[in-house]
Design a protein around this motif. Structure first.
Motif, PDB file in Angstrom:
ATOM      1  N   LEU A  64      30.084  35.117  20.326  1.00 30.16           N
ATOM      2  CA  LEU A  64      31.271  35.781  20.868  1.00 30.16           C
ATOM      3  C   LEU A  64      31.468  37.185  20.317  1.00 30.16           C
ATOM      4  CD1 LEU A  64      33.824  32.844  20.657  1.00 30.16           C
ATOM      5  CD2 LEU A  64      32.535  33.619  22.653  1.00 30.16           C
ATOM      6  N   ARG A  65      31.242  37.339  19.009  1.00 28.17           N
ATOM      7  CA  ARG A  65      31.498  38.620  18.341  1.00 28.17           C
ATOM      8  C   ARG A  65      30.864  38.582  16.959  1.00 28.17           C
ATOM      9  NH1 ARG A  65      36.073  35.616  18.097  1.00 28.17           N
ATOM     10  NH2 ARG A  65      36.891  35.139  16.033  1.00 28.17           N
ATOM     11  N   VAL A  66      30.876  39.727  16.308  1.00 25.15           N
ATOM     12  CA  VAL A  66      30.482  39.769  14.907  1.00 25.15           C
ATOM     13  C   VAL A  66      31.683  40.262  14.100  1.00 25.15           C
ATOM     14  CG1 VAL A  66      28.028  40.128  15.348  1.00 25.15           C
ATOM     15  CG2 VAL A  66      29.495  42.096  15.014  1.00 25.15           C
ATOM     16  N   GLU A  67      31.779  39.767  12.884  1.00 23.33           N
ATOM     17  CA  GLU A  67      32.882  40.160  12.006  1.00 23.33           C
ATOM     18  C   GLU A  67      32.326  40.711  10.705  1.00 23.33           C
ATOM     19  OE1 GLU A  67      35.500  36.843  11.422  1.00 23.33           O
ATOM     20  OE2 GLU A  67      36.266  36.955  13.466  1.00 23.33           O
ATOM     21  N   LEU A  68      32.878  41.817  10.278  1.00 21.10           N
ATOM     22  CA  LEU A  68      32.563  42.392   8.981  1.00 21.10           C
ATOM     23  C   LEU A  68      33.681  42.000   8.033  1.00 21.10           C
ATOM     24  CD1 LEU A  68      31.428  45.948  10.103  1.00 21.10           C
ATOM     25  CD2 LEU A  68      29.981  44.044   9.399  1.00 21.10           C
ATOM     26  N   ASP A  69      33.311  41.630   6.813  1.00 24.54           N
ATOM     27  CA  ASP A  69      34.276  41.122   5.842  1.00 24.54           C
ATOM     28  C   ASP A  69      33.820  41.513   4.445  1.00 24.54           C
ATOM     29  OD1 ASP A  69      36.466  39.770   4.825  1.00 24.54           O
ATOM     30  OD2 ASP A  69      35.814  37.783   5.483  1.00 24.54           O
ATOM     31  N   ASP A 105      25.323  45.644  18.737  1.00 26.91           N
ATOM     32  CA  ASP A 105      24.898  46.776  19.556  1.00 26.91           C
ATOM     33  C   ASP A 105      23.997  46.327  20.701  1.00 26.91           C
ATOM     34  OD1 ASP A 105      24.802  49.554  20.144  1.00 26.91           O
ATOM     35  OD2 ASP A 105      22.841  49.687  19.172  1.00 26.91           O
ATOM     36  N   VAL A 106      22.982  45.525  20.406  1.00 28.67           N
ATOM     37  CA  VAL A 106      22.027  45.092  21.425  1.00 28.67           C
ATOM     38  C   VAL A 106      22.695  44.200  22.472  1.00 28.67           C
ATOM     39  CG1 VAL A 106      19.939  43.713  21.828  1.00 28.67           C
ATOM     40  CG2 VAL A 106      20.003  45.336  19.940  1.00 28.67           C
ATOM     41  N   LEU A 107      23.551  43.287  22.030  1.00 32.87           N
ATOM     42  CA  LEU A 107      24.191  42.349  22.952  1.00 32.87           C
ATOM     43  C   LEU A 107      25.539  42.835  23.486  1.00 32.87           C
ATOM     44  CD1 LEU A 107      23.430  38.969  21.126  1.00 32.87           C
ATOM     45  CD2 LEU A 107      22.147  40.066  22.985  1.00 32.87           C
ATOM     46  N   SER A 108      25.945  44.040  23.103  1.00 33.80           N
ATOM     47  CA  SER A 108      27.245  44.612  23.509  1.00 33.80           C
ATOM     48  C   SER A 108      28.387  43.668  23.163  1.00 33.80           C
ATOM     49  CB  SER A 108      27.253  44.938  25.000  1.00 33.80           C
ATOM     50  OG  SER A 108      26.270  45.895  25.299  1.00 33.80           O
ATOM     51  N   LEU A 109      28.373  43.193  21.928  1.00 30.81           N
ATOM     52  CA  LEU A 109      29.419  42.284  21.443  1.00 30.81           C
ATOM     53  C   LEU A 109      30.519  43.070  20.751  1.00 30.81           C
ATOM     54  CD1 LEU A 109      27.159  39.564  19.773  1.00 30.81           C
ATOM     55  CD2 LEU A 109      28.351  39.388  21.961  1.00 30.81           C
ATOM     56  N   PRO A 110      31.732  42.550  20.767  1.00 36.52           N
ATOM     57  CA  PRO A 110      32.793  43.178  19.979  1.00 36.52           C
ATOM     58  C   PRO A 110      32.493  43.033  18.481  1.00 36.52           C
ATOM     59  CG  PRO A 110      33.682  41.466  21.439  1.00 36.52           C
ATOM     60  CD  PRO A 110      32.203  41.417  21.543  1.00 36.52           C
ATOM     61  N   MET A 111      32.882  44.032  17.730  1.00 41.64           N
ATOM     62  CA  MET A 111      32.713  44.008  16.282  1.00 41.64           C
ATOM     63  C   MET A 111      34.095  44.175  15.656  1.00 41.64           C
ATOM     64  SD  MET A 111      30.369  46.483  13.923  1.00 41.64           S
ATOM     65  CE  MET A 111      29.316  46.672  15.326  1.00 41.64           C
ATOM     66  N   LEU A 112      34.455  43.212  14.812  1.00 37.34           N
ATOM     67  CA  LEU A 112      35.771  43.231  14.188  1.00 37.34           C
ATOM     68  C   LEU A 112      35.642  43.357  12.680  1.00 37.34           C
ATOM     69  CD1 LEU A 112      37.405  40.321  16.209  1.00 37.34           C
ATOM     70  CD2 LEU A 112      37.548  42.757  16.680  1.00 37.34           C
ATOM     71  N   ALA A 113      36.592  44.019  12.074  1.00 34.52           N
ATOM     72  CA  ALA A 113      36.678  44.097  10.614  1.00 34.52           C
ATOM     73  C   ALA A 113      37.897  43.302  10.185  1.00 34.52           C
ATOM     74  CB  ALA A 113      36.812  45.544  10.164  1.00 34.52           C
ATOM     75  N   THR A 114      37.737  42.493   9.140  1.00 33.71           N
ATOM     76  CA  THR A 114      38.859  41.688   8.664  1.00 33.71           C
ATOM     77  C   THR A 114      39.866  42.571   7.942  1.00 33.71           C
ATOM     78  OG1 THR A 114      37.805  41.203   6.547  1.00 33.71           O
ATOM     79  CG2 THR A 114      37.367  39.669   8.384  1.00 33.71           C
ATOM     80  N   ASP A 115      41.077  42.041   7.793  1.00 35.41           N
ATOM     81  CA  ASP A 115      42.113  42.765   7.065  1.00 35.41           C
ATOM     82  C   ASP A 115      41.680  43.038   5.625  1.00 35.41           C
ATOM     83  OD1 ASP A 115      43.769  42.844   9.267  1.00 35.41           O
ATOM     84  OD2 ASP A 115      44.884  41.048   8.694  1.00 35.41           O
ATOM     85  N   ALA A 116      40.987  42.075   5.016  1.00 37.55           N
ATOM     86  CA  ALA A 116      40.524  42.253   3.635  1.00 37.55           C
ATOM     87  C   ALA A 116      39.564  43.433   3.533  1.00 37.55           C
ATOM     88  CB  ALA A 116      39.859  40.980   3.125  1.00 37.55           C
ATOM     89  N   LEU A 117      38.659  43.561   4.495  1.00 33.32           N
ATOM     90  CA  LEU A 117      37.723  44.683   4.490  1.00 33.32           C
ATOM     91  C   LEU A 117      38.455  45.997   4.673  1.00 33.32           C
ATOM     92  CD1 LEU A 117      34.868  45.915   4.544  1.00 33.32           C
ATOM     93  CD2 LEU A 117      34.848  45.470   6.999  1.00 33.32           C
ATOM     94  N   LEU A 118      39.389  46.028   5.593  1.00 34.28           N
ATOM     95  CA  LEU A 118      40.126  47.265   5.839  1.00 34.28           C
ATOM     96  C   LEU A 118      40.932  47.683   4.608  1.00 34.28           C
ATOM     97  CD1 LEU A 118      41.312  46.661   9.496  1.00 34.28           C
ATOM     98  CD2 LEU A 118      39.419  48.093   8.694  1.00 34.28           C
TER      99      LEU A 118
END
Length: 149
Positions: A64-69, A105-118
């Protein structure tokens, strides 16, 4: 946004800009990943992306998406979030942050950053001088060509 060298000896970072906003996060990437992310199109994506997609689909799921944390030590981490219909299958698959960027990028997926990362890695743009610098940097990045990196 793009891949830039932070300094000649310190390697490459992918510069991620907030969609519709001024926020910015940098993610360290290797040379191979930097080249893939800097390519204008993905005529030939890395072989692991179709393989991973086929494996996920074989189990009746989809990415569905990727998340950075950030992990417990404040280090950057990432995960692919799955739409898992089958019981017992994981909903989140940990991965290396640079691989998460390539997957999104390749799959045109949404990329989200968690609140902790931000909170830990984000930039506070409340100061006007910093806001002006960010606008200048954004213009410079928009005008840069791959040979400048």
């Amino acid at each position: 946004m793009g891949v830039r060298s932070t300094a000649p000896d310190s390697g490459l970072v992918a510069v991620l800009m907030e969609d519709g906003g001024p926020g910015m996060i940098t993610v360290p990437v290797g040379a191979r990943d930097g080249l893939l992310l800097n390519a204008p199109s993905h005529n030939r994506p890395p072989s692991w992306v179709p393989f991973l997609t086929a494996c996920v689909e074989a189990f009746g799921s989809a990415i569905l998406r990727v998340e950075l944390d950030v992990d417990a030590d404040g280090g950057l981490c990432a995960a692919a979030v799955l739409d898992s219909a089958a019981p017992g299958l994981p909903k989140v698959v940990p991965c290396v942050p640079s691989d998460a960027l390539i997957l999104a990028d390749v799959l045109s997926l949404p990329m989200l950053a968690t609140d902790a990362l931000l909170r830990l890695r984000g930039i506070d743009l409340g100061e006007e001088a910093l806001r002006q610098r960010m606008l200048r940097w954004r213009r410079e990045l928009d005008g840069a060509v791959s040979e400048d990196a």
